[in-house]
Each structure stands twice: as structure tokens, then as C-alpha cells.
Scaffold this active site. Structure first.
Site, mmCIF file in Angstrom:
data_model
loop_
_atom_site.group_PDB
_atom_site.id
_atom_site.type_symbol
_atom_site.label_atom_id
_atom_site.label_comp_id
_atom_site.label_asym_id
_atom_site.label_seq_id
_atom_site.Cartn_x
_atom_site.Cartn_y
_atom_site.Cartn_z
ATOM 1 C CB THR A 115 7.426 -34.242 6.160
ATOM 2 O OG1 THR A 115 7.109 -33.411 5.039
ATOM 3 C CG2 THR A 115 7.109 -33.461 7.426
ATOM 4 C CD1 TRP A 148 5.791 -34.878 0.263
ATOM 5 C CD2 TRP A 148 4.126 -36.225 -0.332
ATOM 6 N NE1 TRP A 148 4.655 -34.470 0.927
ATOM 7 C CE2 TRP A 148 3.630 -35.280 0.587
ATOM 8 C CE3 TRP A 148 3.235 -37.175 -0.851
ATOM 9 C CZ2 TRP A 148 2.294 -35.261 1.004
ATOM 10 C CZ3 TRP A 148 1.914 -37.159 -0.438
ATOM 11 C CH2 TRP A 148 1.462 -36.221 0.469
ATOM 12 C CG ASN A 150 2.768 -32.825 -1.547
ATOM 13 O OD1 ASN A 150 1.577 -32.555 -1.447
ATOM 14 N ND2 ASN A 150 3.680 -32.379 -0.702
ATOM 15 C CD GLU A 151 2.802 -28.796 0.015
ATOM 16 O OE1 GLU A 151 3.953 -28.685 0.439
ATOM 17 O OE2 GLU A 151 1.792 -28.839 0.735
ATOM 18 C CD GLU A 210 -0.351 -31.461 2.902
ATOM 19 O OE1 GLU A 210 0.045 -32.141 1.948
ATOM 20 O OE2 GLU A 210 0.407 -30.866 3.686
ATOM 21 N NE ARG A 226 1.961 -24.008 5.637
ATOM 22 C CZ ARG A 226 2.248 -25.304 5.751
ATOM 23 N NH1 ARG A 226 1.362 -26.215 5.387
ATOM 24 N NH2 ARG A 226 3.393 -25.716 6.212
#
Ligand SMILES: *[C@@H]1O[C@H](CO)[C@@H](O)[C@H](O)[C@H]1NC(C)=O
Ligand SMILES: *[C@@H]1O[C@H](CO)[C@@H](O)[C@H](O)[C@H]1NC(C)=O
Length: 600
Positions: free
Chosen positions: A93, A135, A181-182, A258, A384
Site C-alpha cells: 500500500t 500481506w 491479508n484480504e 481492519e 467503506r
């Protein structure tokens, strides 16, 4: 007959309407015999990625002050959980965080800065819980396949080495470990990981899956062995208005692992203040973790200004304490992990005129804390998910403390208003008291309010005198020969974006900055870009002169693309634009490059 009946029903309806208004205006009853779930804490997230990169080399005494605002009990955010990225050698990120295993042979427990951050957090609050999550992974764990679950034992070994290293090198117990992560999770992998952790003696490290959407709850319901290997369900940016019934059937703690990613202004505080309360009231979530912990990443990288505290001037020591700190303090300073929530209707619920309230009780004493939050629809949104419309208006509530609460004569009050625009000094974490009469107290709750009512008397709004003034420009002239940086560390004020650059000794014994990643990692956002780069300074620079001494690997290896050294200015973090000059040196292994970009 029929008309008489109609008449009777008409009156009954009137009576019911009057009665329900009465109830709405009636006292909110708080009763500690109605215990709900165990509270797991409110936390901050360093990483995902490289969000803290400028902090380790921050000017003192500012650096210690920043850490105090984040971690010191009864002072600022007083965080209860610190979640960190397990560096994976790839862009995640705002940069790359170095892995502890660039290859399958070498474990280096001195790369990156999350070890340092975890130690600083523990120094200030020994009770803080630690949570690690990857990540990205170095390419070798998947043997080049790009799949971290293809060789489950290998990837499990990689994560277990991180947990073991935390303990052996730094004395840190890792309380929680996530998967990827995600991205995907995998039943077989999670079972192998659980077994590997147990075999290495880490039976108390709990596994969280899957740091992503709520689909994981159905996956676990269908697969008992998978569910048995998992301790906690962690979802990201949960929508309070979604259906969590599958998650609740699992009977495991449910976390917003998160949250926020919102601007760190008053609206960001309003979003965060709302969700750390509503997640319990609406969906029985027992922990929330904010992305991100500290804004110590360069202006011009992704998601700038989304942090509890902003510290982007390591040279001046200037930092900004954002209102999000005080929204956090409303809960963290007056609760402890292990306290119990009171169930809906007996201490927690929706406020009659919009907003939420929650109560926590200390099971081992008579202490308790209530939190009320009323944010208007216009100010309640986080980045969001989308929020439905709803109404809020100011109201006065009466709270009735059941005898089980052992009502004291007086309670502490902490008040913020995140919609108090126009005030020179908006009310942020202001202290007062309220009297309890006949087991009751009254409370005025304006729109924008976050209010804590508590028996705890140790709360405090920390402050430091003389924060250095802002000096946003990177100081020039700047020179670093890296000789005073410890081995394995990142170079001061450099922010790696693709690849990992660490200080290591060259053949001549002198320290240099070395790019450590030679195999494409299992990336998170960067699946294979134009190759390694690290940033320093300002994207706004014009008319500057750069001089770099570099060395390329031995010319014999004819790689494609060819080895090169480049210097760029005004580049973005993936160097997709900017002015970049490269030296494709195949001939000499040793050479110097001097480039100036005076006319970009
Ligand atoms: C708690 O009560 C509120 C109404 O006060 C309701 O909207 C909410 O769905 C309830 N939460 C749970 C988890 O049942
Ligand atoms: C709440 O009480 C205050 C006085 O303390 C009053 O000004 C206000 O109108 C009341 N609000 C409502 C909605 O009754």
C-alpha cells in the site's frame, strides 16, 4: 356491532402509541447480571504497508511522544491491540516491508521496524496484545508458483519462524496470527499452520481468519476441521447492516480486524467512534482495529492522511495528534481486554433518537464504563462500506443503574463532539462528572457526541509542551553514506516501494544499501512490476542535483531485463511517471553515476 368494534380498536391504537413513546423516553436500564460477550480490545494497525516507515528515524523527543500518544495508558489512544504487517518483500500500500526470510535458509530478525514498534508498545503497556499478518510472501515459499498454500509446510514454517523469532530475540509473545491479508485462505493450510505452531510451542497464539469479507463464515460452517483450527473470525470494513447470522452460528469471537481507512479529520473520528460502538450493538463484534496506526509515510504515497496520528517530518520532529486519538481514548482508557459487554437491552442498544450505547463491566470488581455515540448520517460514513440513510436528533436520556451495578454517588464523564464545526476548540475528550440520584443519572446527548460515563478515575488527556513547528520541506543538502546504520536495517528516511533495500556490508567491509529481493514475491498489490525502487525526499522537488555511487552484480549473469541502476525525480510510488535516468551497465561491475534533473 362492527362500528363499535372499530371504535374500540381506534382507542387501543392511540393507547399503544402513547405507551411506546413513554418507553422511548423511559430510563435505559443497566444491569450487570446480563453479561454478554468478552471484550477483546480496540487496536491500531502498522503496516499494510510501510505506514510507519518514517517513525523509527524520527527526531527525538518527538518520537517518544508519538509512541506515548499511541500506547501509553491513560494518556492518548492507549491502544489495547497492536497489529503489524509481517514484512513480505512486496508493495503492500505505502511501500514494502522487509521479510525476515528473503530466502529459505536465512532468518534475519533485524529487518524492518515492526519488531522495534512492538517492543516500544510493550514497554508502555505490557498488557497490549500483538497480532501479526502477512500481506505478501517471499517467492520461495511457493517455489515460484505464486501460491502461498501450495507447499503448506513451507509457508507455515515461514510464519512460525516469525512467531518464534519474536519470542527468542525480543521476548514478545504473539497473541494472534492471521493468514493472508484480504486474499484467499485455505482449510488445509490453516490446519497445517495450527499444527506447526503447536509443535513449536506456540499453543497460545490464536489464529484469525481471514482478514477479508464475511464469506469466510460460510466456509467455516461447511468445514469442521477448518473451523476447529481457527480461534477468531476477523472481517474487514464490516457492514453493520449486513447479515452476520452465519458468523454468529460459529460461536467464535467476531472482530472488525481492519477498520476505518478514513481521513483523519473530525469525520474520521466520527466514523471510528461510531463503529467501535455500533459493531458490538448491532453485530456482537468484540474488537476493532484501525488502519492505520501512524501516518509516517510520504506525502504522495497512497492513502495519505488516514492515520490516528500524523508524523511525516522525521527531520523536524513535528507531528499532529488527530481527533481519532480521542475517539479511541473514549473506549480504551476505561476498559480492559477481558471485561464483559452487557447485552442488548440491559446496558447496550440503540438510542431512541439515533445512535448507540454500550456498557462494559469489570467481572472482578464493581467498575463499569458506558459509551454513547450519536453521529449524524452526514458525518458517520467511513471510507467503506456504504451507509444507509438514518435519522439522529439530540435527546436527553435517563439511565437507571440496577442494584447489581452498585451505583456510586458520582460518575466520571468524558465528552467529545465530532460535529462541532466552527468552534475554535471543538470539545475533544473533556472531563466532568455527573451525580447519581436514586440510582439514576440524566444525560444530554447532542448530535455529534461521543460520551463516556465511567467509574474509572484514571483517564487523562495527555499533552506535551512545545511540539516542534512544521517544516514540510525535506532538508537539503542531504548526504548519507550508510556507515552509521546498523546491519539489516532500512536506510534512514528511505521508503522502499518495490523490493527491499537493507544495509549490509559489501566485500570491502563497508556498509551499503543493498536490494534484497531477487525472486518475484507472492505480491499483494504488485504482481510483477518494473522492479525495485526506494523513495526519499519529496515528489514536489524541482531543480535538484543527485549523486549516487552504485554497484551492479557481476556482469556475467545476463538477466532479462538487464541489471540497471536508475535515478528518478518526481516519480510516483510505482515509478510509472516521473523523470527516470537509467544506466544499463553490463560492462563494468563498479562505476559511478552522476545525474542531474534540472529541467524536468
Ligand atoms: C440490539 O438492539 C438493537 C435495538 O436497540 C437492534 O437494532 C440490534 O439489532 C440488536 N443487536 C443484536 C445483536 O441483536
Ligand atoms: C434536553 O434538555 C435540555 C436542557 O437540559 C433542553 O434544552 C432540550 O430541549 C432537551 N431536549 C429534548 C429533545 O428534550
Amino acid at each position: 356491532m362492527s362500528s363499535n368494534r372499530g371504535f374500540a380498536i381506534f382507542f387501543l391504537e392511540l393507547y399503544l402509541a402513547a405507551w411506546s413513546q413513554e418507553v422511548a423516553a423511559g430510563p435505559l436500564v443497566v444491569d450487570r447480571t446480563r453479561l454478554g460477550n468478552t471484550f477483546d480490545g480496540v487496536g491500531g494497525l502498522s503496516g499494510g504497508g510501510a505506514t510507519s516507515v518514517l517513525l523509527p528515524n524520527y527526531a527525538e523527543t518527538s518520537r517518544s511522544e508519538v509512541l506515548d500518544y499511541l500506547f501509553k495508558p491513560n494518556f492518548g489512544a492507549s491502544l489495547q491491540i497492536l497489529k503489524v504487517e509481517i514484512g513480505g518483500d512486496s508493495q503492500s500500500t505505502d511501500g514494502t516491508e522487509s521479510s525476515h526470510m528473503h530466502d529459505s535458509e536465512t532468518v534475519d530478525l533485524h529487518t524492518g521496524y515492526e519488531w522495534w514498534l512492538m517492543q516500544e508498545a510493550k514497554k508502555r503497556n505490557p498488557d497490549i496484545k500483538l497480532y501479526g499478518l502477512a500481506w505478501a510472501f517471499p517467492g520461495w515459499v511457493g517455489e515460484g508458483s505464486g501460491d502461498p498454500f501450495k507447499f503448506p509446510k513451507q509457508t507455515a514454517r515461514y510464519l512460525v519462524e516469525w512467531v518464534t523469532g519474536a519470542k527468542s530475540e525480543y521476548g514478545l509473545d504473539i497473541d494472534y496470527l492471521g493468514i493472508w491479508n484480504e486474499r484467499s485462505s485455505d482449510s488445509n493450510f490453516v490446519q497445517v499452520l495450527r499444527k506447526s505452531l503447536n509443535e513449536a510451542g506456540h499453543t497460545s497464539t490464536k489464529l484469525v481468519v481471514k482478514d477479508g469479507d464475511i464469506g469466510i463464515c460460510n466456509d467455516l460452517l461447511k468445514d469442521k476441521a477448518y473451523a476447529d483450527a481457527v480461534d477468531i473470525v476477523g472481517v474487514h470494513y464490516p457492514n453493520d447492516f449486513a447479515d452476520f447470522s452465519a458468523c454468529h452460528q460459529l460461536a467464535k469471537p467476531l472482530w472488525a480486524s481492519e477498520e476505518s481507512s478514513s481521513y483523519d479529520d473530525m469525520n474520521g473520528a466520527a466514523c471510528w467512534g461510531r463503529v467501535i460502538n455500533s459493531h458490538w450493538v448491532l453485530n456482537k463484534m468484540t474488537a476493532s482495529i484501525m488502519w492505520n496506526l501512524v501516518g509516517a509515510y510520504y506525502h504522495g504515497t497512497n492513502w495519505y492522511a488516514s492515520s490516528m496520528l500524523t508524523s511525516v517530518e522525521p527531520w523536524s520532529g513535528h507531528y499532529e495528534v488527530n481527533p481519532v486519538i480521542w475517539a479511541t481514548a473514549h473506549v480504551t482508557q476505561f476498559t480492559k481486554i477481558g471485561w464483559r459487554y452487557l447485552v442488548n437491552g440491559s446496558g447496550s442498544g440503540e438510542l431512541p433518537r439515533g445512535g448507540y450505547f454500550a456498557t462494559w463491566v469489570d467481572p472482578s470488581s464493581t467498575d463499569f464504563t458506558m459509551n454513547f455515540v450519536k453521529i449524524s448520517r452526514d458525518h458517520a460514513s467511513c471510507t467503506r462500506p456504504h451507509l444507509p440513510t438514518f435519522q439522529t436528533s439530540e435527546e436527553n436520556v435517563t439511565v437507571l443503574l440496577a442494584p447489581s451495578m452498585r451505583p456510586p454517588a458520582e460518575l466520571e464523564v468524558w465528552y467529545s463532539n465530532f460535529e462541532a464545526y466552527g468552534n475554535a476548540e471543538p470539545p475533544l475528550f473533556q472531563h466532568s462528572t455527573v451525580q447519581v440520584h436514586n440510582n439514576k443519572f440524566s444525560l444530554h446527548i447532542p448530535v455529534g457526541a461521543m460520551i463516556t460515563i465511567t467509574t474509572i478515575k484514571t483517564g487523562g488527556k495527555g499533552s506535551f509542551q512545545h511540539i516542534p513547528p512544521s517544516s514540510p520541506s525535506f532538508p537539503l543538502d542531504y548526504v548519507d553514506d550508510f556507515q552509521s546504520t546498523d546491519d539489516s536495517r532500512n536506510a534512514r528516511w528511505f521508503a522502499d516501494q518495490i523490493g527491499s533495500f537493507e544495509i549490509h556490508r559489501a566485500e570491502d567491509g563497508k556498509r551499503s544499501l543493498r536490494q534484497m529481493v531477487t525472486q518475484l514475491p507472492i505480491g499483494w498489490s504488485d504482481k510483477g512490476s518494473r522492479g525495485p525502487m526506494t523513495l526519499i525526499g519529496m515528489r514536489e522537488w524541482q531543480d535538484i542535483k543527485v549523486q549516487v555511487s552504485f554497484r551492479l552484480p557481476a556482469a556475467s549473469a545476463k538477466r532479462s531485463p538487464a541489471d540497471a541502476a536508475c535515478v528518478g525525480v518526481r516519480v510516483d510510488q510505482m515509478w510509472q511517471n516521473g523523470v527516470v535516468l537509467c544506466n544499463l551497465a553490463h560492462v563494468d561491475a563498479y562505476c559511478d553515476i552522476v545525474r542531474s534533473a534540472e529541467h524536468p
